[in-house]
Design a protein around this motif. Structure first.
Motif, short mmCIF file in Angstrom:
data_model
loop_
_atom_site.label_atom_id
_atom_site.label_comp_id
_atom_site.label_asym_id
_atom_site.label_seq_id
_atom_site.Cartn_x
_atom_site.Cartn_y
_atom_site.Cartn_z
N GLY A 233 20.60 -13.57 2.68
CA GLY A 233 19.67 -14.29 3.55
C GLY A 233 18.73 -15.44 2.72
N SER A 234 19.17 -15.58 1.60
CA SER A 234 18.20 -16.57 0.91
C SER A 234 18.82 -17.93 1.25
CB SER A 234 18.25 -16.35 -0.59
OG SER A 234 19.78 -16.77 -1.00
N LEU A 235 20.00 -18.18 1.47
CA LEU A 235 20.31 -19.59 1.97
C LEU A 235 21.12 -19.64 3.19
CD1 LEU A 235 20.04 -22.54 0.93
CD2 LEU A 235 22.35 -22.34 -0.21
N LEU A 236 20.79 -20.19 4.21
CA LEU A 236 21.32 -20.16 5.50
C LEU A 236 22.11 -21.49 5.66
CD1 LEU A 236 19.61 -18.23 7.89
CD2 LEU A 236 21.36 -17.19 6.33
N ILE A 237 23.48 -21.75 5.97
CA ILE A 237 24.09 -22.87 6.55
C ILE A 237 23.89 -22.94 7.95
CG2 ILE A 237 26.35 -24.16 6.49
CD1 ILE A 237 25.34 -23.44 3.91
N ILE A 238 23.39 -24.07 8.48
CA ILE A 238 23.21 -24.25 9.86
C ILE A 238 24.10 -25.32 10.45
CG2 ILE A 238 21.43 -24.85 11.50
CD1 ILE A 238 20.34 -22.47 9.52
N ASP A 239 24.89 -24.87 11.41
CA ASP A 239 25.84 -25.80 12.14
C ASP A 239 25.05 -26.85 12.97
OD1 ASP A 239 28.45 -26.59 13.34
OD2 ASP A 239 27.71 -25.71 14.88
N THR A 240 25.02 -28.08 12.53
CA THR A 240 24.33 -29.17 13.17
C THR A 240 25.18 -30.35 13.39
OG1 THR A 240 23.48 -30.00 11.07
CG2 THR A 240 21.96 -28.66 12.73
N PRO A 241 26.07 -30.28 14.34
CA PRO A 241 27.53 -31.21 14.43
C PRO A 241 27.00 -32.55 15.31
CG PRO A 241 27.44 -29.75 16.12
CD PRO A 241 26.32 -29.16 15.16
N GLY A 242 25.90 -32.71 15.58
CA GLY A 242 25.57 -33.84 16.30
C GLY A 242 25.81 -35.06 15.81
N HIS A 243 25.67 -35.37 14.30
CA HIS A 243 25.44 -36.54 13.70
C HIS A 243 27.17 -37.03 13.34
CE1 HIS A 243 24.45 -39.79 11.19
NE2 HIS A 243 24.91 -39.22 10.10
N LEU A 244 28.04 -36.11 12.76
CA LEU A 244 29.12 -36.49 12.36
C LEU A 244 29.92 -35.05 12.30
CD1 LEU A 244 31.24 -38.56 11.41
CD2 LEU A 244 30.81 -37.86 9.17
N TYR A 245 31.24 -35.16 12.83
CA TYR A 245 32.14 -33.95 12.78
C TYR A 245 31.80 -33.23 11.45
CZ TYR A 245 34.10 -36.27 16.38
OH TYR A 245 34.45 -36.97 17.65
N GLY A 246 31.62 -31.91 11.46
CA GLY A 246 31.36 -31.09 10.06
C GLY A 246 29.97 -31.01 9.45
#
Length: 342
Positions: A233-246
């Motif tokens: 729980g210390s570091l989460l990756i947040i999926d935020t695809p709007g700017h560029l794929y990936g």
């Protein structure tokens, strides 16, 4: 090191990694059509209290988020260099590697090396692979690279007329040491990503053991898809695809009830974060309009998600949001650059 059941925290330090110049009209609504601003391309050092997989004798895992601008501009493709010519002035000193070695300002006067990029960095996460975020990956010769799903295919083949292959270096990052985060199962209508590339076993072995079980889960009624990088729980990756794929963001837990949200290119101007301006749209040259984002509606949704999370967790005193090109933030926070902390 936290005991069993105790929350784990990471430390975050900002890194200078070059500057570029952005025409305001392409990024924010109600812009001065002639205004151009030279802004940073920030990188961040994140330190986690664990032994890295490749260096079990150490007690800290050193992770870098984004690498900024290449030290040597000639390392970009001809098409990239044409684009960079429109972003001048561009500065590359100090770059990410120099900032890691010598701290804020990248001064070599003391001769003391704080961190050696070749030996001391265990993981590099790229928010995405636009030219001003990929830096000089060869400086990180022993690090694993972690990127959003579809990134390797994007680098090799491009993605449609607005993102042709010539805008990317096919060999930009070391494929043998690169792991893509899992593909996200649900996407907005009309959003089709490049093909996911499975990780090579040797690359996966360089990452925390949690990487074998990564999966996307919703968080706090704000973020539909998050991934627990270290499994604590210390570091989460947040999926935020709007700017560029990936494209991905990071949410770092730095103290009890306090977080740092690293937004990459979810937007390019702090006024958008504050709700004072919107995302600009302009003629796409094909009879329509576009923004600097591959999917503008998804980019706006990501900003709404960030705002919901900040409000739910107590406001900006508890959740500090930093985007890659925020020159205002850089000027206010010089003491928090490595070896300082956020």
């Amino acid at each position: 090191m936290a005991g069993p059941g105790e929350p784990v925290y990471v430390t975050v330090s900002a890194l200078d990694a070059g500057h570029l110049t952005l025409p305001e009209r392409l990024f924010v609504t109600d812009a001065d059509p002639d205004k151009r601003s030279t802004v940073p391309s920030l990188s961040f050092l994140i330190q986690h209290p664990s032994s890295p997989a490749s260096r079990p004798q150490r007690s800290v895992t050193n992770l870098v988020f984004d690498l900024g601008v290449k030290r040597d501009i000639t390392g970009y493709t001809p098409a990239q260099q044409e684009h960079i010519a429109q972003r001048q002035p561009v500065t590359t000193d100090p770059d990410c590697a120099a900032s890691l070695r010598y701290g804020a300002g990248g001064s070599t006067d003391s001769g003391k090396v704080l961190l050696d990029p070749q030996r001391d960095i265990d993981v590099v996460i790229l928010s995405h692979v636009h030219w001003d975020h990929v830096g000089t990956p060869s400086d990180f010769g022993s690090a694993a690279f972690a990127v959003g799903s579809g990134t390797l295919d994007l680098l090799a083949r491009g993605a449609g007329p607005l993102y042709p292959a010539e805008l990317f270096n096919a060999d930009e990052i070391p494929a043998s040491r690169t792991v893509e985060f899992p593909a996200v199962p649900r996407r907005a209508a009309g959003y089709t990503e490049p093909q996911h590339t499975p990780a090579a076993p040797d690359a996966l072995a360089r990452l925390p053991a949690s990487a074998r079980h990564w999966s996307w889960k919703p968080l706090a009624d704000a973020f539909p898809s998050t991934l627990d990088f270290f499994g604590d729980g210390s570091l989460l990756i947040i999926d935020t695809p709007g700017h560029l794929y990936g494209h991905v963001n990071l949410l770092a837990r730095v103290a009890e009830h306090r977080y740092v949200y690293l937004g990459g290119d979810c937007c390019h101007d702090p006024r958008i974060l504050r709700g004072e301006r919107g995302i600009a749209e302009y003629d796409d040259g094909r009879g329509g309009t576009r923004s600097v984002h591959v999917h503008t509606a998804e980019a706006r949704r990501a900003l709404d998600d960030i705002a919901k999370f900040v409000k739910a967790r107590g406001g900006r005193d508890q959740v500090e949001v930093v985007v890659a090109h925020d020159g205002e933030w850089r000027e206010r926070n010089r003491t928090r650059f490595w070896p300082g902390r956020l």
